[in-house]
Design a protein around this motif. Structure first.
Motif, mmCIF file in Angstrom:
data_model
loop_
_atom_site.group_PDB
_atom_site.id
_atom_site.type_symbol
_atom_site.label_atom_id
_atom_site.label_comp_id
_atom_site.label_asym_id
_atom_site.label_seq_id
_atom_site.Cartn_x
_atom_site.Cartn_y
_atom_site.Cartn_z
ATOM 1 N N ILE A 99 0.836 -1.202 0.000
ATOM 2 C CA ILE A 99 0.000 0.000 0.000
ATOM 3 C C ILE A 99 0.868 1.248 0.000
ATOM 4 N N ALA A 100 1.923 1.248 0.824
ATOM 5 C CA ALA A 100 2.821 2.408 0.876
ATOM 6 C C ALA A 100 3.508 2.622 -0.466
ATOM 7 N N LEU A 101 3.900 1.537 -1.137
ATOM 8 C CA LEU A 101 4.514 1.662 -2.462
ATOM 9 C C LEU A 101 3.517 2.194 -3.480
ATOM 10 N N PHE A 102 2.283 1.728 -3.422
ATOM 11 C CA PHE A 102 1.252 2.156 -4.360
ATOM 12 C C PHE A 102 0.916 3.636 -4.171
ATOM 13 N N THR A 103 0.735 4.050 -2.928
ATOM 14 C CA THR A 103 0.401 5.462 -2.678
ATOM 15 C C THR A 103 1.572 6.361 -3.016
ATOM 16 N N LYS A 104 2.788 5.849 -2.872
ATOM 17 C CA LYS A 104 3.974 6.614 -3.260
ATOM 18 C C LYS A 104 3.939 6.935 -4.753
ATOM 19 N N LYS A 105 3.546 5.945 -5.548
ATOM 20 C CA LYS A 105 3.473 6.175 -6.998
ATOM 21 C C LYS A 105 2.378 7.164 -7.343
#
Length: 409
Positions: free
Chosen positions: A388-394
């Motif tokens: 989730i953190a990687l996705f929201t970062k993008k």
């Protein structure tokens, strides 16, 4: 035209507010956590069943977490100094009630009210956050939240106090730190003067017309804190049981190791906030969850190897502390005008997160004869948070919305 709080007053006001709030939170957390260390003695004193003892331990923590929501809102509306002072004075009532309770129903009634001490977290964060600009809030709020150390302090001093002065006098004596905390907030802190600005430097990230409750950041931060603070509470409470069952340590030895875990995670919290001021907070969360995944699986593999388990526990403590500091760097960043309200909700969900892991661990242990399944489940949950953190970062291009350490004009 927006209403902003004037943070241009003399720097000493912000520093006094931060340090006094931290000390008062530590005092409140000692009171909030004082039942758990002497729960076996209370069980004998009142001839309680095992379930009654569990209820005794759970009530103040659970209620303290839930009360963070309304008290955080009150701090936003009426100012942290007033709400914090009244909260510490209110704690005197259940302390006196606990000291004089003669039956289990009365004891539980006063314990419900004693849980209000745990709401000091939301009030303290709201009180301090308004004094600092976004690029300094990570460290400031991390220092304030260092008051969590009160949980470990309670484990060290309450059993000895009980042994020397008895049940009733222990609660009467703890009225002294409640009064001290109220005095520190009332006489040594301030609420910043509000002023109207036509061109605010700190533009809120969440658009004013967007509904507070439908803002996804509220629930993302709550989920992250459910893991980081929930893990902090769960390991602090359940580690003695695990160590005693796996390695046959004495209650004192396992309790000291659990206290060490709590102290390490608490010390790392302001460091996490400091790092979040200088590194993109979302990136720091990614690193946190990555190492929590590793630590969880290493812990599971090391259940029969004390050295490996110790290394994994230390890694988890470090990352939980950094994660806690990082999450609360982001709360006032995303909710600058509703910090108390957002803190209350995120803090409440994090507190509730501390209850599910011990229950799950106990159920899995009973069903399978091993704690490993519970630790694997923690690792999987942290892996989901990492994704989730990687996705929201993008989604947040170039870290524009989360790199607050470099937002000065």
């Amino acid at each position: 035209m927006t209403l902003q709080k004037d943070t241009t007053q003399k720097p000493s006001s912000s520093q006094w507010t931060m340090w006094m709030s931290m000390i008062t939170m530590a005092l409140a957390f000692v009171i909030w956590s004082m039942v758990s260390p002497i729960a076996p003695q209370i069980q004998k004193l009142y001839h309680l069943a095992l379930f009654d003892k569990s209820l005794l331990v759970a009530i103040p923590v659970l209620l303290g977490s839930l009360l963070r929501i309304p008290l955080g809102m009150l701090a936003d509306r009426f100012g942290g100094r007033r709400v914090y002072t009244l909260l510490m004075l209110f704690i005197l009532i259940p302390l006196a009630g606990m000291a004089t309770a003669k039956s289990l129903p009365l004891l539980l009634f006063w314990e419900v009210l004693l849980g209000a001490a745990g709401a000091s977290f939301a009030v303290g964060i709201a009180h301090v956050s308004v004094w600092f600009p976004p690029e300094k809030q990570g460290l400031a709020l991390g220092i304030t939240a260092f008051g969590n150390i009160g949980t470990a302090i309670a484990g060290f001093i309450i059993p000895s106090l009980y042994l020397h002065v008895g049940f009733s006098n222990t609660f009467f004596i703890m009225m002294i730190p409640a009064v001290i905390g109220a005095a520190l907030i009332a006489f040594f802190t301030k609420d910043p003067v509000r002023k109207v600005e036509t061109n605010s430097v700190h533009t809120p990230i969440v658009h004013a017309r967007e509904s507070f409750w439908s803002n996804p950041q509220l629930w993302l931060l709550s989920f992250y804190y459910f893991i980081t603070f929930g893990g902090f509470v769960a390991f602090g409470n359940y580690l003695p049981t695990l160590l005693q069952q796996q390695f046959h340590l004495s209650p004192v030895s396992s309790g000291m190791r659990a206290a060490g875990f709590v102290v390490l995670a608490t010390v790392l919290r302001p460091i996490g906030g400091y790092l979040a001021d200088r590194i993109a907070a979302q990136r720091l969360l990614q690193v946190t969850f990555l190492f929590l995944v590793i630590g969880s699986f290493v812990f599971a593999f090391g259940l029969h190897q004390f050295t490996l388990l110790t290394v994994a526990a230390l890694l988890i403590a470090v990352m939980l502390g950094i994660g806690n500091g990082t999450v609360f760097k982001l709360v006032p960043h995303y909710f600058p005008s509703q910090t108390g309200k957002a803190t209350g909700i995120v803090g409440a969900i994090g507190g509730i997160g501390g209850f599910f892991p011990p229950l799950v661990m106990g159920a899995i242990m009973q069903a399978s004869g091993s704690f490993a399944g519970g630790l694997y489940l923690l690792g999987i949950t942290c892996f989901i948070a990492l994704l989730i953190a990687l996705f929201t970062k993008k989604r947040q291009k170039g870290d524009h919305y989360v790199r607050t350490g470099s937002t000065s004009a």
